[in-house]
Design a protein around this motif. Sequence first.
Motif, PDB file in Angstrom:
ATOM      1  N   LYS A 180     -62.129 -34.068 -97.156  1.00 30.52           N
ATOM      2  CA  LYS A 180     -61.628 -33.013 -96.279  1.00 30.52           C
ATOM      3  C   LYS A 180     -61.801 -33.389 -94.819  1.00 30.52           C
ATOM      4  CE  LYS A 180     -59.797 -29.221 -95.026  1.00 30.52           C
ATOM      5  NZ  LYS A 180     -58.330 -29.045 -95.221  1.00 30.52           N
ATOM      6  N   LEU A 181     -62.922 -34.011 -94.479  1.00 25.94           N
ATOM      7  CA  LEU A 181     -63.142 -34.456 -93.108  1.00 25.94           C
ATOM      8  C   LEU A 181     -62.147 -35.544 -92.736  1.00 25.94           C
ATOM      9  CD1 LEU A 181     -64.899 -34.075 -90.611  1.00 25.94           C
ATOM     10  CD2 LEU A 181     -66.484 -35.776 -91.535  1.00 25.94           C
ATOM     11  N   CYS A 182     -61.842 -36.444 -93.671  1.00 26.06           N
ATOM     12  CA  CYS A 182     -60.821 -37.470 -93.426  1.00 26.06           C
ATOM     13  C   CYS A 182     -59.453 -36.842 -93.200  1.00 26.06           C
ATOM     14  CB  CYS A 182     -60.754 -38.436 -94.611  1.00 26.06           C
ATOM     15  SG  CYS A 182     -62.173 -39.540 -94.775  1.00 26.06           S
ATOM     16  N   ASP A 183     -59.148 -35.797 -93.949  1.00 25.33           N
ATOM     17  CA  ASP A 183     -57.886 -35.074 -93.801  1.00 25.33           C
ATOM     18  C   ASP A 183     -57.813 -34.418 -92.430  1.00 25.33           C
ATOM     19  OD1 ASP A 183     -55.473 -33.694 -94.461  1.00 25.33           O
ATOM     20  OD2 ASP A 183     -56.638 -31.973 -95.159  1.00 25.33           O
ATOM     21  N   ARG A 184     -58.879 -33.740 -92.040  1.00 24.68           N
ATOM     22  CA  ARG A 184     -58.896 -33.077 -90.731  1.00 24.68           C
ATOM     23  C   ARG A 184     -58.777 -34.096 -89.593  1.00 24.68           C
ATOM     24  NH1 ARG A 184     -60.296 -27.961 -88.688  1.00 24.68           N
ATOM     25  NH2 ARG A 184     -59.416 -27.363 -90.715  1.00 24.68           N
ATOM     26  N   PHE A 185     -59.465 -35.216 -89.732  1.00 28.07           N
ATOM     27  CA  PHE A 185     -59.397 -36.262 -88.706  1.00 28.07           C
ATOM     28  C   PHE A 185     -57.978 -36.797 -88.584  1.00 28.07           C
ATOM     29  CE2 PHE A 185     -61.210 -40.651 -87.321  1.00 28.07           C
ATOM     30  CZ  PHE A 185     -60.905 -40.361 -85.996  1.00 28.07           C
ATOM     31  N   ALA A 186     -57.300 -36.991 -89.704  1.00 23.06           N
ATOM     32  CA  ALA A 186     -55.916 -37.476 -89.679  1.00 23.06           C
ATOM     33  C   ALA A 186     -55.012 -36.488 -88.958  1.00 23.06           C
ATOM     34  CB  ALA A 186     -55.420 -37.719 -91.097  1.00 23.06           C
ATOM     35  N   ASN A 187     -55.167 -35.207 -89.241  1.00 22.52           N
ATOM     36  CA  ASN A 187     -54.350 -34.193 -88.573  1.00 22.52           C
ATOM     37  C   ASN A 187     -54.633 -34.133 -87.078  1.00 22.52           C
ATOM     38  OD1 ASN A 187     -52.832 -33.231 -90.780  1.00 22.52           O
ATOM     39  ND2 ASN A 187     -54.537 -31.949 -91.468  1.00 22.52           N
ATOM     40  N   ILE A 188     -55.899 -34.269 -86.722  1.00 18.37           N
ATOM     41  CA  ILE A 188     -56.269 -34.238 -85.312  1.00 18.37           C
ATOM     42  C   ILE A 188     -55.695 -35.447 -84.584  1.00 18.37           C
ATOM     43  CG2 ILE A 188     -58.230 -34.516 -83.732  1.00 18.37           C
ATOM     44  CD1 ILE A 188     -59.820 -32.665 -85.579  1.00 18.37           C
ATOM     45  N   LYS A 189     -55.841 -36.623 -85.161  1.00 22.08           N
ATOM     46  CA  LYS A 189     -55.315 -37.831 -84.517  1.00 22.08           C
ATOM     47  C   LYS A 189     -53.821 -37.724 -84.298  1.00 22.08           C
ATOM     48  CE  LYS A 189     -57.176 -40.895 -87.354  1.00 22.08           C
ATOM     49  NZ  LYS A 189     -57.529 -42.220 -87.945  1.00 22.08           N
ATOM     50  N   TYR A 190     -53.116 -37.209 -85.289  1.00 19.32           N
ATOM     51  CA  TYR A 190     -51.669 -37.087 -85.162  1.00 19.32           C
ATOM     52  C   TYR A 190     -51.297 -36.036 -84.121  1.00 19.32           C
ATOM     53  CZ  TYR A 190     -46.754 -36.452 -86.219  1.00 19.32           C
ATOM     54  OH  TYR A 190     -45.390 -36.359 -86.113  1.00 19.32           O
ATOM     55  N   SER A 191     -51.909 -34.875 -84.190  1.00 21.45           N
ATOM     56  CA  SER A 191     -51.567 -33.790 -83.277  1.00 21.45           C
ATOM     57  C   SER A 191     -51.878 -34.140 -81.828  1.00 21.45           C
ATOM     58  CB  SER A 191     -52.328 -32.511 -83.662  1.00 21.45           C
ATOM     59  OG  SER A 191     -51.933 -32.051 -84.929  1.00 21.45           O
ATOM     60  N   CYS A 192     -52.965 -34.856 -81.612  1.00 19.68           N
ATOM     61  CA  CYS A 192     -53.398 -35.151 -80.250  1.00 19.68           C
ATOM     62  C   CYS A 192     -52.781 -36.424 -79.681  1.00 19.68           C
ATOM     63  CB  CYS A 192     -54.919 -35.248 -80.196  1.00 19.68           C
ATOM     64  SG  CYS A 192     -55.741 -33.677 -80.560  1.00 19.68           S
TER      65      CYS A 192
END
Length: 215
Positions: free
Chosen positions: A142-154
């Motif tokens: 889940k943390l890997c998923d959140r990190f992926a979304n953050i990297k993409y969004s930012c």
Amino acid sequence: MEKNEFLALQKKYADQIAQIRQSAHELHASVNQTYGGIHPYGYHLDMVVQNIRDFGHLVCAREADVLPLFFGGYYHDSIEDARLTYNDLMNVARQMLTEEQAIMGTEIAYALTNDKGRNREERAGEKYYRGIRTTPYAPFVKLCDRFANIKYSCSNDLGKSDRMRKVYRAELPHFLASIDPHSDDQRFKVPTELIEALAECLIDDLERQERDGLR
């Protein structure tokens, strides 16, 4: 697990990991799911799994868990977004993994499946996070998923980046507290190294300049 050992196991199981990847990519493509409105959904799956590749050695307890960890990463949205049931996913896993591994990989994906809800808070409430906290490797994936979304969004459209950065920053303390069972079991670990990498993405340019100027 030592990082070199984890890297060696990725090479050892490269063919099986590639098979899992292709299968997951094809599944999401079959329901016409995209990411960010412009990418095949496999783009997101690959970002999540890259985090597993980079940080998985910090949580992986044994060789037999490597493939379930990658399976969970590639299939983490399959029940929620690609119309599979739990049993559907278990049958997919059994085609590529041992029975024990299939159960572990499927349980990771199941734990990361949002609850029914009208909004973000309802879909990810206490029941959802409790499922993550009690499932081996689910907090990490889940943390890997959140990190992926953050990297993409930012890293995309400036206006959206600023908005999503604020959303993710506001959610971060609650999110981290919600997924972390504070267990001594390595499989439930929420690695500090991954949290620090994630937090770095949430620092805006001005903050980064001010921080670097103080060094």
